[in-house]
Every structure is written in structure tokens, then in C-alpha cells.
Design a protein around this motif. Structure first.
Motif, mmCIF file in Angstrom:
data_model
loop_
_atom_site.group_PDB
_atom_site.id
_atom_site.type_symbol
_atom_site.label_atom_id
_atom_site.label_comp_id
_atom_site.label_asym_id
_atom_site.label_seq_id
_atom_site.Cartn_x
_atom_site.Cartn_y
_atom_site.Cartn_z
ATOM 1 N N GLN A 36 29.272 -5.779 6.896
ATOM 2 C CA GLN A 36 28.424 -6.786 7.548
ATOM 3 C C GLN A 36 27.509 -6.149 8.585
ATOM 4 O OE1 GLN A 36 31.114 -9.740 9.078
ATOM 5 N NE2 GLN A 36 31.553 -10.585 7.053
ATOM 6 N N ILE A 37 27.985 -5.090 9.214
ATOM 7 C CA ILE A 37 27.185 -4.408 10.230
ATOM 8 C C ILE A 37 26.126 -3.523 9.567
ATOM 9 C CG2 ILE A 37 27.240 -2.773 12.152
ATOM 10 C CD1 ILE A 37 30.165 -3.745 12.631
ATOM 11 N N GLU A 38 26.565 -2.775 8.567
ATOM 12 C CA GLU A 38 25.670 -1.864 7.843
ATOM 13 C C GLU A 38 26.180 -1.755 6.409
ATOM 14 O OE1 GLU A 38 24.837 2.882 7.879
ATOM 15 O OE2 GLU A 38 25.047 1.880 9.798
ATOM 16 N N PRO A 39 25.335 -1.999 5.401
ATOM 17 C CA PRO A 39 25.806 -1.971 4.013
ATOM 18 C C PRO A 39 26.534 -0.672 3.668
ATOM 19 C CG PRO A 39 23.586 -2.837 4.098
ATOM 20 C CD PRO A 39 23.908 -2.320 5.490
ATOM 21 N N LEU A 40 27.648 -0.826 2.994
ATOM 22 C CA LEU A 40 28.462 0.321 2.603
ATOM 23 C C LEU A 40 27.794 1.096 1.473
ATOM 24 C CD1 LEU A 40 31.979 -1.385 2.518
ATOM 25 C CD2 LEU A 40 31.051 0.076 4.328
ATOM 26 N N ASP A 41 28.159 2.378 1.358
ATOM 27 C CA ASP A 41 27.683 3.170 0.225
ATOM 28 C C ASP A 41 28.569 2.875 -0.988
ATOM 29 O OD1 ASP A 41 30.065 4.636 0.521
ATOM 30 O OD2 ASP A 41 29.069 6.411 1.271
ATOM 31 N N ALA A 42 28.219 3.463 -2.112
ATOM 32 C CA ALA A 42 28.893 3.152 -3.378
ATOM 33 C C ALA A 42 30.397 3.411 -3.322
ATOM 34 C CB ALA A 42 28.256 3.943 -4.516
ATOM 35 N N SER A 43 30.794 4.554 -2.787
ATOM 36 C CA SER A 43 32.228 4.877 -2.780
ATOM 37 C C SER A 43 33.026 3.926 -1.897
ATOM 38 C CB SER A 43 32.459 6.331 -2.369
ATOM 39 O OG SER A 43 31.987 6.560 -1.057
ATOM 40 N N ASP A 44 32.448 3.491 -0.786
ATOM 41 C CA ASP A 44 33.146 2.527 0.063
ATOM 42 C C ASP A 44 33.123 1.125 -0.547
ATOM 43 O OD1 ASP A 44 34.043 4.297 2.035
ATOM 44 O OD2 ASP A 44 32.139 4.177 3.113
ATOM 45 N N LEU A 45 32.064 0.796 -1.286
ATOM 46 C CA LEU A 45 32.062 -0.486 -2.003
ATOM 47 C C LEU A 45 33.163 -0.512 -3.052
ATOM 48 C CD1 LEU A 45 28.232 -1.078 -2.412
ATOM 49 C CD2 LEU A 45 29.830 -2.507 -1.101
ATOM 50 N N GLU A 59 36.971 -13.280 -6.811
ATOM 51 C CA GLU A 59 35.516 -13.446 -6.747
ATOM 52 C C GLU A 59 34.874 -12.360 -5.896
ATOM 53 O OE1 GLU A 59 34.395 -17.421 -5.690
ATOM 54 O OE2 GLU A 59 35.602 -18.285 -7.295
ATOM 55 N N ASP A 60 35.523 -11.997 -4.808
ATOM 56 C CA ASP A 60 35.006 -10.918 -3.965
ATOM 57 C C ASP A 60 35.041 -9.590 -4.718
ATOM 58 O OD1 ASP A 60 34.486 -12.611 -1.823
ATOM 59 O OD2 ASP A 60 36.459 -12.281 -0.922
ATOM 60 N N PHE A 61 36.098 -9.393 -5.513
ATOM 61 C CA PHE A 61 36.167 -8.184 -6.344
ATOM 62 C C PHE A 61 34.958 -8.110 -7.259
ATOM 63 C CE2 PHE A 61 37.085 -6.488 -10.564
ATOM 64 C CZ PHE A 61 37.378 -5.172 -10.253
ATOM 65 N N ALA A 62 34.685 -9.182 -7.986
ATOM 66 C CA ALA A 62 33.590 -9.170 -8.955
ATOM 67 C C ALA A 62 32.244 -8.928 -8.266
ATOM 68 C CB ALA A 62 33.569 -10.479 -9.743
ATOM 69 N N ARG A 63 32.007 -9.621 -7.190
ATOM 70 C CA ARG A 63 30.735 -9.473 -6.476
ATOM 71 C C ARG A 63 30.579 -8.048 -5.945
ATOM 72 N NH1 ARG A 63 31.768 -12.523 -2.688
ATOM 73 N NH2 ARG A 63 31.998 -11.036 -1.036
ATOM 74 N N THR A 64 31.635 -7.531 -5.342
ATOM 75 C CA THR A 64 31.555 -6.211 -4.719
ATOM 76 C C THR A 64 31.518 -5.104 -5.758
ATOM 77 O OG1 THR A 64 32.766 -7.105 -2.831
ATOM 78 C CG2 THR A 64 32.581 -4.713 -2.972
ATOM 79 N N MET A 65 32.241 -5.260 -6.857
ATOM 80 C CA MET A 65 32.192 -4.239 -7.903
ATOM 81 C C MET A 65 30.798 -4.204 -8.531
ATOM 82 S SD MET A 65 33.950 -1.765 -9.150
ATOM 83 C CE MET A 65 35.689 -2.047 -8.844
ATOM 84 N N GLY A 66 30.151 -5.353 -8.643
ATOM 85 C CA GLY A 66 28.766 -5.378 -9.110
ATOM 86 C C GLY A 66 27.842 -4.626 -8.158
ATOM 87 N N ARG A 67 28.066 -4.771 -6.870
ATOM 88 C CA ARG A 67 27.277 -4.030 -5.878
ATOM 89 C C ARG A 67 27.551 -2.529 -5.977
ATOM 90 N NH1 ARG A 67 28.529 -5.806 -0.153
ATOM 91 N NH2 ARG A 67 26.961 -4.211 0.312
ATOM 92 N N ALA A 68 28.803 -2.164 -6.190
ATOM 93 C CA ALA A 68 29.146 -0.744 -6.333
ATOM 94 C C ALA A 68 28.453 -0.163 -7.568
ATOM 95 C CB ALA A 68 30.659 -0.567 -6.429
ATOM 96 N N TYR A 69 28.440 -0.924 -8.651
ATOM 97 C CA TYR A 69 27.750 -0.497 -9.875
ATOM 98 C C TYR A 69 26.284 -0.182 -9.577
ATOM 99 C CZ TYR A 69 25.229 -1.301 -14.269
ATOM 100 O OH TYR A 69 24.378 -1.200 -15.333
ATOM 101 N N ARG A 70 25.604 -1.108 -8.924
ATOM 102 C CA ARG A 70 24.183 -0.905 -8.619
ATOM 103 C C ARG A 70 23.980 0.272 -7.656
ATOM 104 N NH1 ARG A 70 24.830 -6.193 -9.397
ATOM 105 N NH2 ARG A 70 25.198 -6.790 -7.238
ATOM 106 N N ALA A 71 24.872 0.420 -6.688
ATOM 107 C CA ALA A 71 24.756 1.524 -5.737
ATOM 108 C C ALA A 71 24.951 2.868 -6.442
ATOM 109 C CB ALA A 71 25.767 1.351 -4.605
#
Length: 137
Positions: A36-45, A59-71
Motif C-alpha cells: 500500500q505504501i509502495e508497490p511490491l516487486d514481482a518476487s514480493d508479489l 480472491e486476494d491470491f488470484a488478484r495478487t498472482m495476476g499482478r505478479a505475472y504482469r510484473a
């Protein structure tokens, strides 16, 4: 380094430590706060996504894993991105979301084919396909 960067770094480190100690809820809380303070990098996502999954936040898993994929794609880490897509596809399939699951598994397959090497990610997709065939009879 600014005070905010130091604070974010400390929170992120606590999240990583909690993850290593398998304190999934604490890891999720700390990594979410850092994100929330600063977007995480791929490995932390990736860590945040699994912390969500292992503490019952599908639901948080799916949303965050999608973000990790894009990162990972942004970092040109295509096999890591394929791993994210594969896990996301598998979990969505288990949740009965077959259309979305197939889409993510296809993304993973395309990334793996692009690399043209044998790798654990290729084996993961073969295993998922074997389960599909077994279920179909």
C-alpha cells in the motif's frame, strides 16, 4: 533513503521473514501494508499471493498472482511469469472457474513454448493436463 523508504523496507523485510517462518497471516498483513505504501516487486508479489492463499484469501491470491505475472513479464522473467499463470490457472480450475483457468494455463503454455527448454514449469503444465485427462476418464 527517505524515512518512508526505510519504513517500507522494514515492513517488507518483516513480511519476508514471516513468510520464511510460515506465519502466513502475519506475512500477508506486513506485505500488504508495504504494498500500500509502495508497490511490491514481482518476487514480493509472489510471496504476498501465497501468503493470501495459505491464509484463506482466495480472491486476494488470484488478484495478487495476476499482478505478479504482469510484473514478471515487465522484468522479462518469462518462466517466472509462466509459473504464476500456471498456479493461477490451477487454483481457478480447482475453484470451478474453468474458463478463466484455461486462459491462464494457455498463457503459461505460450510462455513456456517461447523458451524452448525443458523446465519445471513445463512439467507442472503436463501434470495439470494429466489431471484433466484422468478426470475426463
Amino acid at each position: 533513503m527517505s524515512r518512508v523508504e526505510l519504513l517500507t523496507s522494514d515492513i517488507r523485510e518483516h513480511g519476508r521473514d514471516y513468510y520464511q517462518r510460515r506465519r502466513w497471516m502475519d506475512a500477508y498483513a506486513a506485505l500488504s501494508q508495504a504494498d500500500q505504501i509502495e508497490p511490491l516487486d514481482a518476487s514480493d508479489l509472489w510471496l504476498l499471493a501465497w501468503s493470501a492463499q495459505l491464509s484463506g484469501r482466495d480472491e486476494d491470491f488470484a488478484r495478487t498472482m495476476g499482478r505478479a505475472y504482469r510484473a514478471y513479464l515487465d522484468e522479462d522473467e518469462f518462466l517466472h511469469a509462466a509459473r504464476c499463470a500456471g498456479w493461477l490457472g490451477a487454483m481457478l480450475g480447482l475453484a470451478g472457474e474453468s474458463g478463466q483457468a484455461a486462459g491462464w494455463l494457455n498463457r503459461a503454455q505460450r510462455l513456456i513454448e517461447r523458451e524452448s527448454i525443458d523446465c519445471p514449469e513445463r512439467g507442472f503444465l503436463l501434470m495439470a493436463s494429466a489431471f484433466d485427462h484422468a478426470e475426463a476418464g
